[in-house]
Motif scaffolding. Structure first.
Motif, PDB file in Angstrom:
ATOM      1  N   ARG A 156      -8.052   9.827 -14.629  1.00 32.07           N
ATOM      2  CA  ARG A 156      -6.550   9.276 -15.296  1.00 32.07           C
ATOM      3  C   ARG A 156      -6.016   8.359 -14.410  1.00 32.07           C
ATOM      4  N   ILE A 157      -6.128   8.600 -13.220  1.00 29.93           N
ATOM      5  CA  ILE A 157      -5.420   7.296 -12.294  1.00 29.93           C
ATOM      6  C   ILE A 157      -6.175   6.015 -12.382  1.00 29.93           C
ATOM      7  N   GLU A 158      -7.623   6.176 -12.477  1.00 30.01           N
ATOM      8  CA  GLU A 158      -8.430   4.912 -12.745  1.00 30.01           C
ATOM      9  C   GLU A 158      -7.985   4.062 -14.049  1.00 30.01           C
ATOM     10  N   LYS A 159      -7.626   4.926 -15.000  1.00 30.73           N
ATOM     11  CA  LYS A 159      -7.345   4.556 -16.491  1.00 30.73           C
ATOM     12  C   LYS A 159      -5.667   3.796 -16.086  1.00 30.73           C
ATOM     13  N   TYR A 160      -4.999   4.526 -15.650  1.00 32.95           N
ATOM     14  CA  TYR A 160      -3.710   4.177 -15.543  1.00 32.95           C
ATOM     15  C   TYR A 160      -3.524   2.658 -14.709  1.00 32.95           C
ATOM     16  N   VAL A 161      -4.304   2.845 -13.612  1.00 32.03           N
ATOM     17  CA  VAL A 161      -4.299   1.592 -12.903  1.00 32.03           C
ATOM     18  C   VAL A 161      -4.849   0.305 -13.699  1.00 32.03           C
ATOM     19  N   ALA A 162      -5.978   0.667 -14.418  1.00 35.78           N
ATOM     20  CA  ALA A 162      -6.471  -0.403 -15.427  1.00 35.78           C
ATOM     21  C   ALA A 162      -5.583  -0.853 -16.426  1.00 35.78           C
ATOM     22  N   ASP A 163      -4.773  -0.099 -16.928  1.00 39.08           N
ATOM     23  CA  ASP A 163      -4.025  -0.283 -17.836  1.00 39.08           C
ATOM     24  C   ASP A 163      -2.876  -1.133 -17.342  1.00 39.08           C
ATOM     25  N   LEU A 164      -2.437  -0.956 -16.167  1.00 36.41           N
ATOM     26  CA  LEU A 164      -1.217  -1.618 -15.529  1.00 36.41           C
ATOM     27  C   LEU A 164      -1.658  -3.109 -15.329  1.00 36.41           C
ATOM     28  N   LYS A 165      -2.824  -3.098 -14.879  1.00 31.75           N
ATOM     29  CA  LYS A 165      -3.675  -4.343 -14.678  1.00 31.75           C
ATOM     30  C   LYS A 165      -3.838  -5.495 -15.767  1.00 31.75           C
TER      31      LYS A 165
ATOM     32  N   MET B  86       0.747  -1.162  -0.044  1.00 29.93           N
ATOM     33  CA  MET B  86      -0.101  -0.068  -0.033  1.00 29.93           C
ATOM     34  C   MET B  86       0.877   1.163  -0.014  1.00 29.93           C
ATOM     35  N   ALA B  87       2.066   1.352   0.659  1.00 31.94           N
ATOM     36  CA  ALA B  87       2.702   2.107   0.633  1.00 31.94           C
ATOM     37  C   ALA B  87       3.424   2.658  -0.524  1.00 31.94           C
ATOM     38  N   LEU B  88       3.922   1.580  -1.257  1.00 31.75           N
ATOM     39  CA  LEU B  88       4.594   1.691  -2.440  1.00 31.75           C
ATOM     40  C   LEU B  88       3.415   2.121  -3.648  1.00 31.75           C
ATOM     41  N   ALA B  89       2.267   1.576  -3.437  1.00 28.71           N
ATOM     42  CA  ALA B  89       1.261   2.079  -4.526  1.00 28.71           C
ATOM     43  C   ALA B  89       0.830   3.360  -4.251  1.00 28.71           C
ATOM     44  N   ASN B  90       1.060   3.923  -2.975  1.00 28.41           N
ATOM     45  CA  ASN B  90       0.348   5.311  -2.908  1.00 28.41           C
ATOM     46  C   ASN B  90       1.719   6.427  -3.355  1.00 28.41           C
ATOM     47  N   ARG B  91       2.793   5.895  -3.155  1.00 30.74           N
ATOM     48  CA  ARG B  91       4.071   6.564  -3.732  1.00 30.74           C
ATOM     49  C   ARG B  91       3.980   6.763  -5.312  1.00 30.74           C
ATOM     50  N   LEU B  92       3.534   5.456  -5.783  1.00 29.11           N
ATOM     51  CA  LEU B  92       3.473   5.240  -7.474  1.00 29.11           C
ATOM     52  C   LEU B  92       2.329   6.472  -7.831  1.00 29.11           C
ATOM     53  N   ILE B  93       1.239   6.298  -7.199  1.00 25.82           N
ATOM     54  CA  ILE B  93       0.244   7.341  -7.658  1.00 25.82           C
ATOM     55  C   ILE B  93       0.614   8.605  -7.473  1.00 25.82           C
ATOM     56  N   LYS B  94       1.269   8.915  -6.386  1.00 29.31           N
ATOM     57  CA  LYS B  94       1.729  10.595  -6.133  1.00 29.31           C
ATOM     58  C   LYS B  94       2.797  10.699  -7.376  1.00 29.31           C
ATOM     59  N   ASP B  95       3.558   9.903  -7.691  1.00 26.17           N
ATOM     60  CA  ASP B  95       4.390  10.120  -8.787  1.00 26.17           C
ATOM     61  C   ASP B  95       3.781  10.441  -9.800  1.00 26.17           C
ATOM     62  N   TYR B  96       2.908   9.537  -9.998  1.00 29.95           N
ATOM     63  CA  TYR B  96       1.810   9.788 -11.393  1.00 29.95           C
ATOM     64  C   TYR B  96       1.368  11.228 -11.649  1.00 29.95           C
ATOM     65  N   GLU B  97       0.688  11.544 -10.471  1.00 28.18           N
ATOM     66  CA  GLU B  97       0.214  12.895 -10.349  1.00 28.18           C
ATOM     67  C   GLU B  97       1.213  14.013 -10.455  1.00 28.18           C
ATOM     68  N   LYS B  98       2.411  13.866 -10.111  1.00 29.13           N
ATOM     69  CA  LYS B  98       3.336  14.787 -10.205  1.00 29.13           C
ATOM     70  C   LYS B  98       3.658  14.916 -11.784  1.00 29.13           C
ATOM     71  N   ALA B  99       3.632  13.845 -12.069  1.00 25.74           N
ATOM     72  CA  ALA B  99       4.376  13.693 -13.730  1.00 25.74           C
ATOM     73  C   ALA B  99       3.220  14.017 -14.688  1.00 25.74           C
ATOM     74  N   ASN B 100       1.817  14.054 -14.252  1.00 26.60           N
ATOM     75  CA  ASN B 100       0.817  14.309 -15.187  1.00 26.60           C
ATOM     76  C   ASN B 100      -0.110  15.271 -14.474  1.00 26.60           C
ATOM     77  N   PRO B 101       0.057  16.645 -14.341  1.00 28.50           N
ATOM     78  CA  PRO B 101      -0.798  17.545 -13.685  1.00 28.50           C
ATOM     79  C   PRO B 101      -1.778  18.108 -14.710  1.00 28.50           C
ATOM     80  N   VAL B 102      -2.916  18.453 -14.064  1.00 23.92           N
ATOM     81  CA  VAL B 102      -3.994  18.845 -14.680  1.00 23.92           C
ATOM     82  C   VAL B 102      -4.042  20.138 -15.262  1.00 23.92           C
ATOM     83  N   SER B 103      -3.901  20.793 -16.515  1.00 23.06           N
ATOM     84  CA  SER B 103      -3.904  21.705 -16.899  1.00 23.06           C
ATOM     85  C   SER B 103      -5.013  22.516 -16.932  1.00 23.06           C
ATOM     86  N   ASP B 104      -4.867  23.762 -17.139  1.00 21.11           N
ATOM     87  CA  ASP B 104      -6.094  24.496 -17.418  1.00 21.11           C
ATOM     88  C   ASP B 104      -6.968  24.128 -18.671  1.00 21.11           C
TER      89      ASP B 104
END
Length: 260
Positions: free
Chosen positions: A244-253, A93-111
């Motif tokens: 985005r995260i939902e799709k990212y996780v679905a793609d990994l699975k 869970m700790a690593l999963a949370n870090r991965l999601i945070k890393d994804y969010e940082k790399a894929n910011p939501v633009s205007d």
């Protein structure tokens, strides 16, 4: 708060042993500032402020957790299948949370992303018809007919409303009821109002439970009841990122070899 700190400290005590700036020690086992920082970040993520006094409490709780950890190891509790499974789950869970945070940082939501999501939201909300009406409320049908006659002779609706209307909420404003949907009003009123053209006045008095009305329709518009983008920016940002995260996780699975 003490219970929360202890629980968090126990997680930190069992979850890792990173070495950084020296901190307190327990039987020669050092508790680094990195571990203190980890607990502080957990607390801040839960909305708690971490001042120097709170950091001292964190250190004290980590010391307590380390004493308990060492005693548990002496008893061989760290070798139990239950603890191994618990530790594996915590690490996952700790690593999963870090991965999601890393994804969010790399894929910011633009205007532009927010504007596109907002436009989709607006398009999904049905348009509603609104009426800008005025009325003059009187006690009897005869009074209402007298008002209609006065209007036909050229007296202003605004002036008659201020003189004659029994509605304290709109009288001072010339009977102005503002922009409303038809359903806001009782049925006889809304039905009569809905049949009027812009600028038209009811030819006959309209009776409701409140009395007798003379109604004038100033204008009609259609609009979608959606807040301005800036009012819901945080929610929209979360919605876009969540998708985005939902799709990212679905793609990994989908790529992983999973056997149930």
């Amino acid at each position: 708060m003490r219970k929360i700190l202890l629980q968090t400290a126990l997680v930190a005590a069992f979850a890792g042993s990173a070495i950084a700036v020296a901190g307190p020690t327990v039987n020669g086992q050092q508790i680094s500032d990195t571990r203190v920082d980890a607990v502080a970040k957990m607390m801040e993520a839960q909305g708690q402020s971490v001042n120097p006094q709170a950091r001292d409490q964190i250190k004290d709780q980590l010391v307590t957790a380390e004493v308990l950890r060492q005693e548990a190891v002496k008893k061989g509790l760290d070798k139990s299948p239950e603890f191994t499974a618990e530790l594996q789950n915590m690490q996952s869970m700790a690593l999963a949370n870090r991965l999601i945070k890393d994804y969010e940082k790399a894929n910011p939501v633009s205007d532009a992303d927010l504007k596109a999501e907002y436009d989709k939201l607006v398009a999904s909300v049905p348009e509603t018809k609104q009426f800008h009406a005025r009325h003059i409320l009187v006690k009897s049908e005869a009074e209402a007919k007298s008002v209609i006659d006065a209007l036909k002779k050229g007296k202003s609706f605004d002036k008659l409303a201020k003189e004659k209307s029994q509605d304290p909420g709109s009288k001072a404003n010339g009977g102005d009821l503002g922009w409303q949907e038809a359903g806001t009003f009782v049925a006889p009123f809304s039905e009569a109002m809905s049949k009027l053209a812009k600028g038209e006045v009811t030819a006959k008095p309209v009776k409701t439970e409140y009395g007798w009305h003379v109604i004038k329709l100033d204008d009609v518009r259609t609009q979608r009841n959606v807040p301005q983008l800036e009012e819901i920016r945080p929610q929209l940002t979360q919605r876009v990122m969540g998708g985005r995260i939902e799709k990212y996780v679905a793609d990994l699975k989908a790529k992983a070899q999973i056997q149930q």
